[in-house]
Motif scaffolding. Structure first.
Motif, PDB file in Angstrom:
ATOM      1  N   PRO A 180       0.830  -1.200   0.000  1.00 28.73           N
ATOM      2  CA  PRO A 180       0.000   0.000   0.000  1.00 28.73           C
ATOM      3  C   PRO A 180       0.867   1.253   0.000  1.00 28.73           C
ATOM      4  CG  PRO A 180      -0.035  -1.058   2.163  1.00 28.73           C
ATOM      5  CD  PRO A 180       0.734  -1.951   1.253  1.00 28.73           C
ATOM      6  N   THR A 181       0.612   2.120  -0.963  1.00 28.75           N
ATOM      7  CA  THR A 181       1.350   3.376  -1.084  1.00 28.75           C
ATOM      8  C   THR A 181       0.380   4.479  -1.511  1.00 28.75           C
ATOM      9  OG1 THR A 181       1.837   3.082  -3.436  1.00 28.75           O
ATOM     10  CG2 THR A 181       3.445   2.150  -1.870  1.00 28.75           C
ATOM     11  N   PRO A 182       0.786   5.728  -1.364  1.00 28.34           N
ATOM     12  CA  PRO A 182      -0.055   6.811  -1.880  1.00 28.34           C
ATOM     13  C   PRO A 182      -0.328   6.674  -3.385  1.00 28.34           C
ATOM     14  CG  PRO A 182       1.545   7.696  -0.348  1.00 28.34           C
ATOM     15  CD  PRO A 182       1.919   6.254  -0.574  1.00 28.34           C
ATOM     16  N   GLN A 183       0.634   6.164  -4.129  1.00 24.81           N
ATOM     17  CA  GLN A 183       0.431   5.993  -5.570  1.00 24.81           C
ATOM     18  C   GLN A 183      -0.640   4.946  -5.858  1.00 24.81           C
ATOM     19  OE1 GLN A 183       3.503   5.821  -4.011  1.00 24.81           O
ATOM     20  NE2 GLN A 183       4.159   7.876  -4.578  1.00 24.81           N
ATOM     21  N   VAL A 184      -0.620   3.843  -5.115  1.00 28.80           N
ATOM     22  CA  VAL A 184      -1.608   2.782  -5.307  1.00 28.80           C
ATOM     23  C   VAL A 184      -3.012   3.291  -4.994  1.00 28.80           C
ATOM     24  CG1 VAL A 184      -2.438   0.562  -4.376  1.00 28.80           C
ATOM     25  CG2 VAL A 184      -0.034   0.838  -4.987  1.00 28.80           C
ATOM     26  N   VAL A 185      -3.182   3.965  -3.851  1.00 26.25           N
ATOM     27  CA  VAL A 185      -4.519   4.434  -3.482  1.00 26.25           C
ATOM     28  C   VAL A 185      -4.981   5.581  -4.384  1.00 26.25           C
ATOM     29  CG1 VAL A 185      -4.532   3.554  -1.117  1.00 26.25           C
ATOM     30  CG2 VAL A 185      -3.640   5.854  -1.567  1.00 26.25           C
ATOM     31  N   SER A 186      -4.065   6.400  -4.865  1.00 28.40           N
ATOM     32  CA  SER A 186      -4.437   7.466  -5.800  1.00 28.40           C
ATOM     33  C   SER A 186      -5.007   6.883  -7.080  1.00 28.40           C
ATOM     34  CB  SER A 186      -3.232   8.338  -6.148  1.00 28.40           C
ATOM     35  OG  SER A 186      -2.804   9.060  -5.035  1.00 28.40           O
ATOM     36  N   TYR A 230       0.120   0.723   9.406  1.00 32.95           N
ATOM     37  CA  TYR A 230       0.347   1.692   8.325  1.00 32.95           C
ATOM     38  C   TYR A 230      -0.849   1.709   7.377  1.00 32.95           C
ATOM     39  CZ  TYR A 230       1.844   3.724   3.947  1.00 32.95           C
ATOM     40  OH  TYR A 230       1.895   4.498   2.816  1.00 32.95           O
ATOM     41  N   VAL A 231      -1.258   2.915   6.953  1.00 32.55           N
ATOM     42  CA  VAL A 231      -2.292   3.053   5.931  1.00 32.55           C
ATOM     43  C   VAL A 231      -1.949   4.226   5.012  1.00 32.55           C
ATOM     44  CG1 VAL A 231      -3.846   4.582   7.243  1.00 32.55           C
ATOM     45  CG2 VAL A 231      -4.799   3.021   5.523  1.00 32.55           C
ATOM     46  N   ALA A 232      -2.213   4.018   3.723  1.00 36.12           N
ATOM     47  CA  ALA A 232      -2.121   5.087   2.728  1.00 36.12           C
ATOM     48  C   ALA A 232      -3.547   5.493   2.382  1.00 36.12           C
ATOM     49  CB  ALA A 232      -1.387   4.603   1.486  1.00 36.12           C
ATOM     50  N   LEU A 233      -3.796   6.797   2.348  1.00 36.90           N
ATOM     51  CA  LEU A 233      -5.130   7.334   2.103  1.00 36.90           C
ATOM     52  C   LEU A 233      -5.113   8.236   0.879  1.00 36.90           C
ATOM     53  CD1 LEU A 233      -5.697   8.543   5.775  1.00 36.90           C
ATOM     54  CD2 LEU A 233      -6.605   6.437   4.766  1.00 36.90           C
ATOM     55  N   ALA A 234      -6.235   8.269   0.167  1.00 35.81           N
ATOM     56  CA  ALA A 234      -6.377   9.191  -0.964  1.00 35.81           C
ATOM     57  C   ALA A 234      -7.827   9.632  -1.061  1.00 35.81           C
ATOM     58  CB  ALA A 234      -5.947   8.528  -2.263  1.00 35.81           C
ATOM     59  N   ILE A 235      -7.999  10.889  -1.434  1.00 30.43           N
ATOM     60  CA  ILE A 235      -9.306  11.432  -1.764  1.00 30.43           C
ATOM     61  C   ILE A 235      -9.190  11.948  -3.190  1.00 30.43           C
ATOM     62  CG2 ILE A 235     -11.130  13.076  -1.201  1.00 30.43           C
ATOM     63  CD1 ILE A 235     -10.462  11.158   1.150  1.00 30.43           C
ATOM     64  N   ALA A 236      -9.971  11.355  -4.106  1.00 28.61           N
ATOM     65  CA  ALA A 236     -10.001  11.813  -5.492  1.00 28.61           C
ATOM     66  C   ALA A 236     -11.261  12.646  -5.695  1.00 28.61           C
ATOM     67  CB  ALA A 236     -10.008  10.621  -6.446  1.00 28.61           C
ATOM     68  N   SER A 237     -11.124  13.713  -6.455  1.00 29.54           N
ATOM     69  CA  SER A 237     -12.288  14.554  -6.732  1.00 29.54           C
ATOM     70  C   SER A 237     -12.579  14.557  -8.225  1.00 29.54           C
ATOM     71  CB  SER A 237     -12.064  15.985  -6.238  1.00 29.54           C
ATOM     72  OG  SER A 237     -11.188  16.661  -7.101  1.00 29.54           O
ATOM     73  N   SER A 253     -12.679  16.931 -10.067  1.00 28.08           N
ATOM     74  CA  SER A 253     -11.841  17.924 -10.746  1.00 28.08           C
ATOM     75  C   SER A 253     -10.522  17.302 -11.212  1.00 28.08           C
ATOM     76  CB  SER A 253     -11.531  19.092  -9.801  1.00 28.08           C
ATOM     77  OG  SER A 253     -10.659  18.662  -8.758  1.00 28.08           O
ATOM     78  N   GLY A 254     -10.263  16.053 -10.789  1.00 24.46           N
ATOM     79  CA  GLY A 254      -9.015  15.377 -11.142  1.00 24.46           C
ATOM     80  C   GLY A 254      -7.958  15.479 -10.060  1.00 24.46           C
ATOM     81  N   GLU A 255      -8.221  16.288  -9.042  1.00 29.86           N
ATOM     82  CA  GLU A 255      -7.262  16.451  -7.954  1.00 29.86           C
ATOM     83  C   GLU A 255      -7.327  15.251  -7.004  1.00 29.86           C
ATOM     84  OE1 GLU A 255      -6.397  19.508  -4.272  1.00 29.86           O
ATOM     85  OE2 GLU A 255      -7.414  20.268  -6.060  1.00 29.86           O
ATOM     86  N   VAL A 256      -6.155  14.822  -6.526  1.00 25.09           N
ATOM     87  CA  VAL A 256      -6.072  13.741  -5.548  1.00 25.09           C
ATOM     88  C   VAL A 256      -5.216  14.227  -4.380  1.00 25.09           C
ATOM     89  CG1 VAL A 256      -5.354  11.364  -5.087  1.00 25.09           C
ATOM     90  CG2 VAL A 256      -6.259  11.965  -7.337  1.00 25.09           C
ATOM     91  N   THR A 257      -5.740  14.062  -3.177  1.00 22.07           N
ATOM     92  CA  THR A 257      -5.019  14.416  -1.957  1.00 22.07           C
ATOM     93  C   THR A 257      -4.689  13.130  -1.225  1.00 22.07           C
ATOM     94  OG1 THR A 257      -6.292  16.463  -1.802  1.00 22.07           O
ATOM     95  CG2 THR A 257      -5.147  15.738   0.191  1.00 22.07           C
ATOM     96  N   THR A 258      -3.443  12.981  -0.803  1.00 19.57           N
ATOM     97  CA  THR A 258      -3.028  11.754  -0.121  1.00 19.57           C
ATOM     98  C   THR A 258      -2.466  12.065   1.253  1.00 19.57           C
ATOM     99  OG1 THR A 258      -0.791  11.786  -1.041  1.00 19.57           O
ATOM    100  CG2 THR A 258      -2.472  10.581  -2.299  1.00 19.57           C
ATOM    101  N   ARG A 259      -2.441  11.034   2.062  1.00 19.20           N
ATOM    102  CA  ARG A 259      -1.855  11.134   3.401  1.00 19.20           C
ATOM    103  C   ARG A 259      -1.432   9.724   3.804  1.00 19.20           C
ATOM    104  NH1 ARG A 259      -5.595  14.208   7.415  1.00 19.20           N
ATOM    105  NH2 ARG A 259      -4.791  15.948   6.199  1.00 19.20           N
ATOM    106  N   ASN A 293     -11.114  12.136   8.509  1.00 16.45           N
ATOM    107  CA  ASN A 293     -10.483  13.436   8.783  1.00 16.45           C
ATOM    108  C   ASN A 293      -9.869  14.027   7.519  1.00 16.45           C
ATOM    109  OD1 ASN A 293     -10.805  14.419  11.477  1.00 16.45           O
ATOM    110  ND2 ASN A 293      -9.593  12.685  12.197  1.00 16.45           N
ATOM    111  N   LEU A 294      -9.198  13.181   6.729  1.00 21.47           N
ATOM    112  CA  LEU A 294      -8.629  13.666   5.470  1.00 21.47           C
ATOM    113  C   LEU A 294      -9.743  14.148   4.549  1.00 21.47           C
ATOM    114  CD1 LEU A 294      -6.309  14.164   3.498  1.00 21.47           C
ATOM    115  CD2 LEU A 294      -6.504  11.753   2.805  1.00 21.47           C
TER     116      LEU A 294
END
Length: 170
Positions: free
Chosen positions: A81-87, A121-128, A130-136, A158-159
């Protein structure tokens, strides 16, 4: 009084629900380590049908191939699990559900792991849309499965609330 959703998560859910309803926006969810808890928390909020469009728990490789369109290249290059995978998962599923946002998480709740990451450990992503992705990335430092699942859920919500608070309705 019910113990679900967990007390610390309730104010986050209330804020998320109010914002999504006010903006007439929608959300979908992709989960692995939380096993459906993010979706369950969102659905426990009265009026969720106004904004919740669906979710998938992609716990196995087979489910990722079947429901998320994973290719042989995804499998060959997977390093946990990585930010790239969840994105990538979030963007793919956001377009399939046609929602304003998609919440995605992938991690290791514990107590054991598959040599990719430490438990907690967890990778998180929020996709919108608009095409924007926020990760944590979040690490609890714990191998307690149940507490990690709840902590990952809280971190994802929270993210999402952070993203909602930063986004401007056009």
């Amino acid at each position: 009084m019910s113990t679900f959703p967990p007390q610390p998560i309730r104010p986050i859910l209330s804020s998320i629900a109010a914002i999504l309803r006010e903006r007439n926006q929608t959300v979908s969810v992709i989960e692995t380590a939380t096993g459906g808890l993010i979706s369950a928390c969102l659905l426990a909020t009265p009026g969720a049908s106004a904004y919740y469009r669906g979710g998938l728990t992609l716990y196995s490789l087979e489910s990722r191939i079947t429901f998320a369109g994973w290719t042989q290249e995804d499998i060959n290059t997977y390093k946990g699990p990585t930010p790239q995978v969840v994105s990538k998962l979030a963007k793919r599923i956001q377009s399939q559900f046609s929602t304003t946002y998609t919440i995605c998480e992938s991690g290791t709740a514990g107590p054991t792991t598959r040599n990719f990451t430490s438990p907690g450990y967890v990778a998180l992503a929020i996709a919108s849309d608009s095409g924007e992705v926020t990760t944590r990335e979040v690490s609890t430092g714990s191998s307690d499965r149940e507490s990690n699942m709840v902590a990952f859920t809280e971190a994802a919500l929270n993210l999402f609330l952070d993203v909602l608070n930063k986004s401007v309705q056009v």
